[in-house]
Design an enzyme around this catalytic site. Structure first.
Site, PDB file in Angstrom:
ATOM      1  N   ASP A  71      52.665   9.910  43.451  1.00  0.00           N
ATOM      2  CA  ASP A  71      53.647   9.539  44.481  1.00  0.00           C
ATOM      3  C   ASP A  71      53.582   8.040  44.728  1.00  0.00           C
ATOM      4  O   ASP A  71      52.577   7.388  44.422  1.00  0.00           O
ATOM      5  CB  ASP A  71      53.432  10.308  45.790  1.00  0.00           C
ATOM      6  CG  ASP A  71      52.121   9.966  46.492  1.00  0.00           C
ATOM      7  OD1 ASP A  71      51.093   9.818  45.799  1.00  0.00           O
ATOM      8  OD2 ASP A  71      52.118   9.842  47.737  1.00  0.00           O
ATOM      9  N   GLU A  88      49.244  11.047  48.144  1.00  0.00           N
ATOM     10  CA  GLU A  88      48.183  10.126  48.575  1.00  0.00           C
ATOM     11  C   GLU A  88      48.727   9.162  49.602  1.00  0.00           C
ATOM     12  O   GLU A  88      48.043   8.798  50.565  1.00  0.00           O
ATOM     13  CB  GLU A  88      47.633   9.370  47.361  1.00  0.00           C
ATOM     14  CG  GLU A  88      46.375   8.561  47.639  1.00  0.00           C
ATOM     15  CD  GLU A  88      46.611   7.173  48.207  1.00  0.00           C
ATOM     16  OE1 GLU A  88      45.673   6.571  48.734  1.00  0.00           O
ATOM     17  OE2 GLU A  88      47.764   6.667  48.135  1.00  0.00           O
ATOM     18  N   GLU A  89      49.984   8.754  49.400  1.00  0.00           N
ATOM     19  CA  GLU A  89      50.565   7.738  50.279  1.00  0.00           C
ATOM     20  C   GLU A  89      50.929   8.277  51.660  1.00  0.00           C
ATOM     21  O   GLU A  89      51.335   7.525  52.536  1.00  0.00           O
ATOM     22  CB  GLU A  89      51.811   7.105  49.629  1.00  0.00           C
ATOM     23  CG  GLU A  89      51.555   6.410  48.285  1.00  0.00           C
ATOM     24  CD  GLU A  89      50.748   5.118  48.413  1.00  0.00           C
ATOM     25  OE1 GLU A  89      50.288   4.794  49.520  1.00  0.00           O
ATOM     26  OE2 GLU A  89      50.570   4.440  47.385  1.00  0.00           O
ATOM     27  N   ARG A  94      41.878   0.698  60.485  1.00  0.00           N
ATOM     28  CA  ARG A  94      41.079   0.786  59.256  1.00  0.00           C
ATOM     29  C   ARG A  94      39.639   0.963  59.680  1.00  0.00           C
ATOM     30  O   ARG A  94      39.157   0.253  60.583  1.00  0.00           O
ATOM     31  CB  ARG A  94      41.191  -0.488  58.419  1.00  0.00           C
ATOM     32  CG  ARG A  94      42.517  -0.713  57.767  1.00  0.00           C
ATOM     33  CD  ARG A  94      42.752   0.153  56.545  1.00  0.00           C
ATOM     34  NE  ARG A  94      44.180   0.136  56.252  1.00  0.00           N
ATOM     35  CZ  ARG A  94      44.755   0.742  55.236  1.00  0.00           C
ATOM     36  NH1 ARG A  94      44.035   1.436  54.363  1.00  0.00           N
ATOM     37  NH2 ARG A  94      46.052   0.687  55.062  1.00  0.00           N
ATOM     38  N   HIS A 122      53.060  -1.663  47.788  1.00  0.00           N
ATOM     39  CA  HIS A 122      53.734  -1.335  49.062  1.00  0.00           C
ATOM     40  C   HIS A 122      54.801  -2.373  49.451  1.00  0.00           C
ATOM     41  O   HIS A 122      55.383  -2.259  50.525  1.00  0.00           O
ATOM     42  CB  HIS A 122      52.737  -1.197  50.234  1.00  0.00           C
ATOM     43  CG  HIS A 122      51.743  -0.079  50.061  1.00  0.00           C
ATOM     44  ND1 HIS A 122      51.085   0.505  51.103  1.00  0.00           N
ATOM     45  CD2 HIS A 122      51.320   0.581  48.958  1.00  0.00           C
ATOM     46  CE1 HIS A 122      50.274   1.460  50.652  1.00  0.00           C
ATOM     47  NE2 HIS A 122      50.406   1.511  49.356  1.00  0.00           N
ATOM     48  N   THR A 169      73.009  -4.864  75.887  1.00  0.00           N
ATOM     49  CA  THR A 169      72.137  -5.026  77.047  1.00  0.00           C
ATOM     50  C   THR A 169      71.728  -3.679  77.630  1.00  0.00           C
ATOM     51  O   THR A 169      72.405  -3.134  78.504  1.00  0.00           O
ATOM     52  CB  THR A 169      72.841  -5.880  78.121  1.00  0.00           C
ATOM     53  OG1 THR A 169      74.186  -5.402  78.260  1.00  0.00           O
ATOM     54  CG2 THR A 169      72.861  -7.339  77.725  1.00  0.00           C
ATOM     55  N   ASP A 209      50.360   0.992  41.738  1.00  0.00           N
ATOM     56  CA  ASP A 209      49.908   1.940  42.770  1.00  0.00           C
ATOM     57  C   ASP A 209      50.750   3.194  42.706  1.00  0.00           C
ATOM     58  O   ASP A 209      51.748   3.302  43.384  1.00  0.00           O
ATOM     59  CB  ASP A 209      50.014   1.252  44.145  1.00  0.00           C
ATOM     60  CG  ASP A 209      49.524   2.109  45.302  1.00  0.00           C
ATOM     61  OD1 ASP A 209      48.957   3.178  45.057  1.00  0.00           O
ATOM     62  OD2 ASP A 209      49.736   1.698  46.457  1.00  0.00           O
ATOM     63  N   HIS A 258      71.989   0.492  81.580  1.00  0.00           N
ATOM     64  CA  HIS A 258      72.559  -0.858  81.631  1.00  0.00           C
ATOM     65  C   HIS A 258      71.489  -1.783  82.229  1.00  0.00           C
ATOM     66  O   HIS A 258      71.011  -1.538  83.338  1.00  0.00           O
ATOM     67  CB  HIS A 258      73.818  -0.851  82.499  1.00  0.00           C
ATOM     68  CG  HIS A 258      74.604  -2.116  82.417  1.00  0.00           C
ATOM     69  ND1 HIS A 258      74.107  -3.331  82.843  1.00  0.00           N
ATOM     70  CD2 HIS A 258      75.862  -2.361  81.955  1.00  0.00           C
ATOM     71  CE1 HIS A 258      75.014  -4.269  82.647  1.00  0.00           C
ATOM     72  NE2 HIS A 258      76.102  -3.702  82.093  1.00  0.00           N
TER      73      HIS A 258
HETATM   74  N1  BES Z   1      46.007   2.244  46.104  1.00  0.00           N
HETATM   75  C1  BES Z   1      45.937   2.310  47.506  1.00  0.00           C
HETATM   76  C2  BES Z   1      44.551   2.153  48.071  1.00  0.00           C
HETATM   77  C3  BES Z   1      43.874   0.833  47.816  1.00  0.00           C
HETATM   78  C4  BES Z   1      44.579  -0.330  47.797  1.00  0.00           C
HETATM   79  C5  BES Z   1      42.529   0.822  47.608  1.00  0.00           C
HETATM   80  C6  BES Z   1      43.939  -1.525  47.541  1.00  0.00           C
HETATM   81  C7  BES Z   1      41.874  -0.369  47.391  1.00  0.00           C
HETATM   82  C8  BES Z   1      42.593  -1.539  47.345  1.00  0.00           C
HETATM   83  C9  BES Z   1      46.484   3.620  47.997  1.00  0.00           C
HETATM   84  O1  BES Z   1      47.558   4.100  47.267  1.00  0.00           O
HETATM   85  C10 BES Z   1      47.002   3.390  49.386  1.00  0.00           C
HETATM   86  O2  BES Z   1      47.848   2.590  49.573  1.00  0.00           O
HETATM   87  N2  BES Z   1      46.458   4.108  50.343  1.00  0.00           N
HETATM   88  C11 BES Z   1      46.927   4.055  51.668  1.00  0.00           C
HETATM   89  C12 BES Z   1      46.429   5.265  52.370  1.00  0.00           C
HETATM   90  C13 BES Z   1      47.181   5.594  53.606  1.00  0.00           C
HETATM   91  C14 BES Z   1      48.643   5.749  53.387  1.00  0.00           C
HETATM   92  C15 BES Z   1      46.626   6.838  54.223  1.00  0.00           C
HETATM   93  C16 BES Z   1      46.462   2.783  52.353  1.00  0.00           C
HETATM   94  O3  BES Z   1      45.376   2.270  52.070  1.00  0.00           O
HETATM   95  O4  BES Z   1      47.215   2.288  53.188  1.00  0.00           O
HETATM   96 ZN    ZN Z   2      49.353   2.864  48.028  1.00  0.00          ZN
END
Ligand code: BES
Ligand code: ZN
Length: 459
Positions: free
Chosen positions: A90, A155-156, A330, A429, A317, A121, A215
């Site tokens: 994906d 995964e995404e 993170r 991304h 407005t 990716d 408004h």
């Molecule tokens: N490929 C990335 C993860 C990644 C990116 C690992 C750069 C190390 C370095 C993966 O596809 C991804 O983007 N994961 C998401 C997970 C989230 C959507 C839960 C992320 O890291 O934002």
């Molecule tokens: Zn990704």
């Protein structure tokens, strides 16, 4: 000729078709977040299923509540370690579309790169391992160990279907090492092995005010504007030193070791080069930590999107009835996404704005990972990378997340090997995502060597 020489010879002759394969897969717009793309996501699963089964692997297309899983295996080799290659088919949404030089799902090769959503990716990187297995098979060699593939389709968006599958079928995925290429090299020409990833906890938070838009001339000054209330909440998430303000947020964070800090400092990371690459005039973040430390080993909080109010041309407005934000944290190893979810819920519950009700939706999460850099699997990975890239890899951690990894490790008790072939400036991304064609080929070569190297490990 020994096996690896025969495989190498085959690889030299297969470059064109390997690139063609990648283009085919990239043409399928498998955006897991977009319900309108569900059929395309299924098509991308079918594509990789067909690839693997054509190679003679025992292959399954496993339907789930959402997107299918693809599972495949070469025959068992007694006495040798079992490898599980994990990847995802994906991709992220391609928006904003108008910023792509060539369309996101029409792969274009230029300047030595292949441009398309999913190039790095993860279709391009995941495919390296399939191509290397193909090379072993097609050059008439017997694979020296059993290789399983698990290629998922969400995964995404948090890997929920895979998490469910793992609960029941972990035995099917039994392995000694999980090999993943869904990450990056340290820099161009500087390959790396990654021994840590951050985790993530992802939410939406909404502020609800009046029962409908008002408004702002008639009512402005008499009620809390939900967009402002939400902005206050967001502003309160950090202090002026860049510290996240959820009570208890840092409690479980393992401090960086001095030796680790020293090793990263010795990488001489160039902050100004990164600022230039990103188009910003200054870098920023938690005080007291270097840029690599902040990216690789410190927890953070970010806002990914803001919803609410009038978004069209010109002015309107109103006091919007509601406003929302997509927010994630993170996490570093030892921080638990469920605990952070509680901390965030509590933080929001205690954040009072008159006449506004806040609501948190928990989207998904997964813990971070750290891997023993001295394991024999890591050493085998280092040798494989060195053979293909002509340079020994940098040991590093990364800031991105692959949320299911910790779960897979817990259920299989396997080691993990993170071999990233991408680059930080691959625009994952973002618009104009790319993957260096040379790194695709080198990744395939390293992977071909990896099977040989891993097979030498005594179980
Ligand atoms: N490929 C990335 C993860 C990644 C990116 C690992 C750069 C190390 C370095 C993966 O596809 C991804 O983007 N994961 C998401 C997970 C989230 C959507 C839960 C992320 O890291 O934002
Ligand atoms: Zn990704």
């Amino acid at each position: 000729m020994n096996a690896i020489a025969a495989v190498e010879k085959y690889l030299d002759s297969a470059k064109e078709s390997q690139l063609e394969d990648l283009k085919q897969w990239l043409r399928i717009p498998s955006v897991s977040a977009d319900p309108a793309r569900k059929a395309d996501v299924a098509k991308a699963a079918q594509w990789v299923f067909d690839r693997l089964s054509q190679l003679g692997l025992q292959t399954e297309l496993i339907p789930t509540k959402t997107h299918p899983l693809v599972l495949a295996s070469t025959p068992p080799v007694p006495g040798k370690p079992v490898v599980l290659v994990y990847g995802h088919y994906d991709v992220q949404p391609p928006d904003p579309l108008d910023q792509w030089t060539t369309p996101a799902f029409e792969p274009d090769v230029r300047n030595g790169n292949i441009y398309a959503r999913g190039a790095t990716d993860d279709k391009g990187q995941a495919l390296t391992h399939i191509q290397s297995v193909a090379a072993w098979i097609k050059s008439g060699q017997t694979l020296p160990l059993q290789i399983k593939f698990l290629i998922e389709g969400e995964e995404e968006v948090g890997s929920e279907a895979l998490a469910e599958y793992l609960k029941e079928h972990a035995a099917k995925l039994a392995c000694d090492v999980i090999v993943i290429s869904d990450n990056s090299q340290y820099a161009k020409g500087e390959p790396a092995i990654t021994y840590g990833l951050r985790g993530i906890a992802y939410f939406e938070v909404w502020a609800y005010g009046p029962k409908q838009d008002l408004h702002s001339g008639v009512f402005g000054g008499s009620v809390t504007n939900p967009a402002i209330a939400l902005s206050r909440l967001i502003a309160a998430l950090h202090d002026s030193n860049g510290k996240v303000q959820l009570p208890g947020f840092y409690d479980c964070v393992v401090p960086l070791k001095d030796s680790e800090r020293a090793r990263w400092a010795a990488l001489n990371f160039d902050d100004s080069k990164m600022a230039k690459q990103l188009g910003v005039s200054a870098l920023a973040g938690e005080a007291g930590y270097s840029t690599l430390e902040r990216r690789w080993a410190r927890p953070t909080c970010d806002v990914h999107g803001l919803m609410g109010g009038y978004q069209g041309e010109g002015g309107k407005t109103i006091i919007p009835a509601c406003a929302g934000a997509k927010v994630s944290f993170r996490l570093v190893p030892n921080q638990d996404p469920a605990t952070v979810a509680k901390q965030f819920q509590e933080f929001v519950a205690n954040f009072k704005q008159p006449g506004v009700r806040f609501e948190v939706k928990d989207l998904h999460g997964g813990p971070g990972v750290v891997i023993d850099p001295d394991s024999p699997f890591m050493k085998a990975g280092e040798r494989a990378v060195t053979s293909a890239f002509g340079k020994s890899p940098v040991l590093m951690r990364e800031g991105g997340s692959i949320p299911i990894v910790a779960d897979m490790v817990q259920r299989t008790q396997a080691a993990v090997l993170l071999l990233g072939w991408g680059l930080d400036d691959d625009n994952a991304h973002s618009p104009n995502e790319k993957f260096a064609v040379e790194d695709y080929y080198r990744g395939i070569r390293a992977s071909a060597h990896l099977w040989q190297e891993l097979s030498q490990i005594v179980k």
